[in-house]
Every structure is written in C-alpha cells, then in structure tokens.
Scaffold this motif. Structure first.
Motif, PDB file in Angstrom:
ATOM      1  N   GLU A 181       0.830  -1.207   0.000  1.00 22.27           N
ATOM      2  CA  GLU A 181       0.000   0.000   0.000  1.00 22.27           C
ATOM      3  C   GLU A 181       0.864   1.257   0.000  1.00 22.27           C
ATOM      4  O   GLU A 181       0.586   2.213  -0.717  1.00 22.27           O
ATOM      5  N   LEU A 182       1.925   1.256   0.780  1.00 19.38           N
ATOM      6  CA  LEU A 182       2.848   2.399   0.810  1.00 19.38           C
ATOM      7  C   LEU A 182       3.527   2.597  -0.544  1.00 19.38           C
ATOM      8  O   LEU A 182       3.670   3.726  -1.021  1.00 19.38           O
ATOM      9  N   GLU A 183       3.941   1.502  -1.149  1.00 20.49           N
ATOM     10  CA  GLU A 183       4.577   1.586  -2.466  1.00 20.49           C
ATOM     11  C   GLU A 183       3.593   2.095  -3.513  1.00 20.49           C
ATOM     12  O   GLU A 183       3.941   2.913  -4.364  1.00 20.49           O
ATOM     13  N   ARG A 184       2.347   1.623  -3.443  1.00 23.32           N
ATOM     14  CA  ARG A 184       1.318   2.079  -4.379  1.00 23.32           C
ATOM     15  C   ARG A 184       1.067   3.573  -4.208  1.00 23.32           C
ATOM     16  O   ARG A 184       0.984   4.325  -5.178  1.00 23.32           O
ATOM     17  N   ALA A 185       0.957   4.019  -2.964  1.00 18.80           N
ATOM     18  CA  ALA A 185       0.719   5.439  -2.689  1.00 18.80           C
ATOM     19  C   ALA A 185       1.883   6.282  -3.212  1.00 18.80           C
ATOM     20  O   ALA A 185       1.672   7.350  -3.793  1.00 18.80           O
ATOM     21  N   GLU A 186       3.112   5.811  -3.023  1.00 21.21           N
ATOM     22  CA  GLU A 186       4.280   6.542  -3.514  1.00 21.21           C
ATOM     23  C   GLU A 186       4.270   6.613  -5.038  1.00 21.21           C
ATOM     24  O   GLU A 186       4.565   7.671  -5.620  1.00 21.21           O
ATOM     25  N   LEU A 187       3.921   5.531  -5.689  1.00 26.50           N
ATOM     26  CA  LEU A 187       3.847   5.534  -7.155  1.00 26.50           C
ATOM     27  C   LEU A 187       2.754   6.480  -7.646  1.00 26.50           C
ATOM     28  O   LEU A 187       2.941   7.184  -8.647  1.00 26.50           O
ATOM     29  N   GLU A 188       1.626   6.517  -6.946  1.00 26.62           N
ATOM     30  CA  GLU A 188       0.552   7.439  -7.332  1.00 26.62           C
ATOM     31  C   GLU A 188       1.002   8.892  -7.192  1.00 26.62           C
ATOM     32  O   GLU A 188       0.714   9.723  -8.050  1.00 26.62           O
ATOM     33  N   ARG A 189       1.727   9.207  -6.110  1.00 24.05           N
ATOM     34  CA  ARG A 189       2.261  10.566  -5.940  1.00 24.05           C
ATOM     35  C   ARG A 189       3.230  10.906  -7.075  1.00 24.05           C
ATOM     36  O   ARG A 189       3.208  12.015  -7.618  1.00 24.05           O
ATOM     37  N   VAL A 196       3.308   9.640 -10.092  1.00 27.79           N
ATOM     38  CA  VAL A 196       2.557   9.815 -11.345  1.00 27.79           C
ATOM     39  C   VAL A 196       1.910  11.197 -11.379  1.00 27.79           C
ATOM     40  O   VAL A 196       1.953  11.894 -12.403  1.00 27.79           O
ATOM     41  N   ARG A 197       1.305  11.626 -10.252  1.00 25.76           N
ATOM     42  CA  ARG A 197       0.703  12.962 -10.198  1.00 25.76           C
ATOM     43  C   ARG A 197       1.737  14.046 -10.468  1.00 25.76           C
ATOM     44  O   ARG A 197       1.496  14.981 -11.231  1.00 25.76           O
ATOM     45  N   GLU A 198       2.910  13.920  -9.861  1.00 24.73           N
ATOM     46  CA  GLU A 198       3.968  14.900 -10.049  1.00 24.73           C
ATOM     47  C   GLU A 198       4.458  14.912 -11.499  1.00 24.73           C
ATOM     48  O   GLU A 198       4.663  15.975 -12.089  1.00 24.73           O
ATOM     49  N   GLU A 204       2.515  18.864 -17.863  1.00 27.46           N
ATOM     50  CA  GLU A 204       1.647  19.999 -18.219  1.00 27.46           C
ATOM     51  C   GLU A 204       2.454  21.286 -18.306  1.00 27.46           C
ATOM     52  O   GLU A 204       2.264  22.080 -19.234  1.00 27.46           O
ATOM     53  N   VAL A 205       3.339  21.500 -17.347  1.00 27.11           N
ATOM     54  CA  VAL A 205       4.177  22.696 -17.358  1.00 27.11           C
ATOM     55  C   VAL A 205       5.049  22.719 -18.605  1.00 27.11           C
ATOM     56  O   VAL A 205       5.174  23.754 -19.279  1.00 27.11           O
ATOM     57  N   LEU A 206       5.656  21.585 -18.936  1.00 29.42           N
ATOM     58  CA  LEU A 206       6.514  21.515 -20.119  1.00 29.42           C
ATOM     59  C   LEU A 206       5.726  21.745 -21.408  1.00 29.42           C
ATOM     60  O   LEU A 206       6.210  22.421 -22.326  1.00 29.42           O
ATOM     61  N   GLU A 207       4.521  21.197 -21.474  1.00 29.75           N
ATOM     62  CA  GLU A 207       3.686  21.414 -22.662  1.00 29.75           C
ATOM     63  C   GLU A 207       3.321  22.890 -22.798  1.00 29.75           C
ATOM     64  O   GLU A 207       3.382  23.452 -23.896  1.00 29.75           O
ATOM     65  N   THR A 208       2.966  23.533 -21.694  1.00 30.10           N
ATOM     66  CA  THR A 208       2.630  24.957 -21.714  1.00 30.10           C
ATOM     67  C   THR A 208       3.832  25.784 -22.147  1.00 30.10           C
ATOM     68  O   THR A 208       3.712  26.700 -22.976  1.00 30.10           O
ATOM     69  N   ALA A 209       4.990  25.475 -21.614  1.00 29.71           N
ATOM     70  CA  ALA A 209       6.211  26.200 -21.981  1.00 29.71           C
ATOM     71  C   ALA A 209       6.539  25.994 -23.452  1.00 29.71           C
ATOM     72  O   ALA A 209       6.946  26.929 -24.149  1.00 29.71           O
TER      73      ALA A 209
END
Length: 68
Positions: free
Chosen positions: A29-37, A39-41, A47-52
């Motif tokens: 569960e901890l590993e899954r949560a870390e992977l989800e974080r 992926v979000r990052e 998105e920032v790179l696409e905008t730039a």
C-alpha cells in the motif's frame, strides 16, 4: 514443503520468521501510494513543459514573422 520454506500461515502466526501478510500488504500500500504521488507529479511537470513548449513555439513564430 521445501526445506527452509515456511507456509504463510506459520509466518502470520508468528511461529516462523518472515514478513507477515499484514506487513506485506502495508508495504504494498505504501509503495502504491508513492507511485501514485510520483505519477501525479510527473503529470504536473508534463503539463508545465507542454505549456512552456507552446509559449516558446508561439514566440519563435512571432520572431520569425516580425523579421520578414
């Protein structure tokens, strides 16, 4: 059973050494949560790179059209 190998129920019962099912689930569960974080990052950075990229492409087009 293979020598040196214990059944999961023995480990869970505490009669054999090893990682219990609860510990393994908690770690997963901890590993899954870390992977989800992560992926979000990565999505946010993307998105920032696409905008730039759009910004700089537009600036380059403006520069080229004003130099003609």
């Amino acid at each position: 059973m293979r020598p040196g190998c214990c059944a999961g129920s023995e480990i869970d019962a505490g009669t054999a050494p090893g990682r219990t099912s609860d510990d393994a689930a908690r770690i997963a569960e901890l590993e899954r949560a870390e992977l989800e974080r992560e992926v979000r990052e990565l999505r946010r950075v993307n998105e920032v790179l696409e905008t730039a990229s759009v910004f700089f492409a537009a600036a380059e087009l403006d520069r080229k059209s004003s130099s003609v």
